[in-house]
Design an enzyme around this catalytic site. Structure first.
Site, short mmCIF file in Angstrom:
data_model
loop_
_atom_site.label_atom_id
_atom_site.label_comp_id
_atom_site.label_asym_id
_atom_site.label_seq_id
_atom_site.Cartn_x
_atom_site.Cartn_y
_atom_site.Cartn_z
N ASN A 97 0.82 -1.42 -0.10
CA ASN A 97 0.00 -0.03 -0.07
C ASN A 97 0.96 1.25 -0.08
OD1 ASN A 97 -2.04 -1.60 0.13
ND2 ASN A 97 -2.66 -1.38 2.45
N HIS A 114 5.84 -0.50 -2.95
CA HIS A 114 5.40 0.16 -4.13
C HIS A 114 5.41 1.60 -3.76
CE1 HIS A 114 3.09 -3.85 -5.14
NE2 HIS A 114 4.35 -3.88 -5.66
#
Ligand SMILES: NC(=O)c1ccc[n+]([C@@H]2O[C@H](COP(=O)([O-])OP(=O)(O)OC[C@H]3O[C@@H](n4cnc5c(N)ncnc54)[C@H](O)[C@@H]3O)[C@@H](O)[C@H]2O)c1
Ligand SMILES: [Zn+2]
Length: 239
Positions: A97, A114
């Protein structure tokens, strides 16, 4: 359902995905037909999109920032922070997330493989580190530039780009005796392979979420349910 026992010799690696933030009101990625908050991923989440239409990308991530700032951590984020407090350096969290709900619940031993919504970096990859950026932009003119002259881009790993901190993540998976995966569909690589790496090393592997992920067969246990209802009370730490 029962509990998962964590003994004095266990080391725990946790992987979370969009599902852990669903009960905080942030839409998951694949909630409806591969759209993310009404957008096609190719239009907002690829290097080509950034090249061809940087405002479309910044507009999307500005909206994600606005939604993220309004969201609050839910009991699942707090349960993991509590587990970290009990285990100390025998705990490691890797999240896919880009929101900051884990940090806001109190987690400190974590990596964002990410990227992070509230950071920006130079689009020329000139080597200067990411900077904090919580701005909600209304036009491309408002987006700042790096000292080298390059425009800033969201500090987000787009599809086709290499995830962050992979060396550290692999080292932590090597050491783990228990892997807990929460709220991820098992469709984005390399994260979807982590469970296979852990299994090869003999770790117990547990999935938590309302539906079985694509890589369900690699888990020793699948606990069906919403993260915010399942995680509090799932772990029994013994010493
Ligand atoms: N909040 C965020 O930062 C956010 C949101 C959407 C997407 N993304 C990005 O999109 C990519 C998508 O991959 P993904 O696998 O994380 O998401 P995904 O949307 O592909 O899968 C979400 C998973 O969460 C599960 N889920 C739904 N509600 C849940 C709940 N209450 N509790 C537990 N699980 C629940 C679903 O069953 C599904 O398997 C990631 O790489 C991530 O970077 C991030
Ligand atoms: Zn630069």
């Amino acid at each position: 359902m029962g509990t998962i026992s964590i003994g004095a010799d266990d080391r725990v690696f946790v992987l979370t995905g969009a599902g852990i933030s669903a009960e905080s009101g942030l839409p998951t990625f694949r909630a409806e037909d591969g759209l993310w908050a009404g957008n096609r991923v190719e239009d907002v989440c690829t290097p080509e999109a950034l090249r061809n239409n940087p405002w479309r990308v910044w507009e999307f991530y500005s909206a994600r920032r606005a939604a993220g700032a309004k969201a609050e951590p839910n009991p699942a984020h707090f349960a993991l922070a509590e587990l970290e407090a009990q285990l100390g350096d025998r705990y490691f969290l890797c999240t896919q997330n880009v929101d900051d709900l884990h940090e806001r619940a109190g987690s400190t031993r974590l990596v964002h493989m990410h990227g992070e919504l509230n950071k920006a970096r130079c689009e020329r990859e000139c080597g200067r580190p990411p900077v904090e950026d919580r701005a909600i932009y209304r036009s491309l003119d408002e987006v700042g530039h790096c000292a080298c002259g390059g425009r800033m881009r969201p500090h987000i790993v787009f599809f086709g780009e290499i995830p962050l901190e992979m060396g550290r993540i692999e080292a932590e998976i090597d050491k783990a005796t228990l892997m807990v995966v929460v709220g991820t569909s098992g469709s984005v690589y390399p994260a979807a392979n982590f469970v296979h790496w852990a299994r090869q090393r003999g770790a117990r592997t547990v999935y938590v979420g309302p539906e079985a992920p694509l890589n369900a067969s690699a888990f020793t246990h699948v606990v069906k349910g919403n993260a915010g209802e399942v995680l509090p009370g799932l772990f029994a730490v013994t010493r």
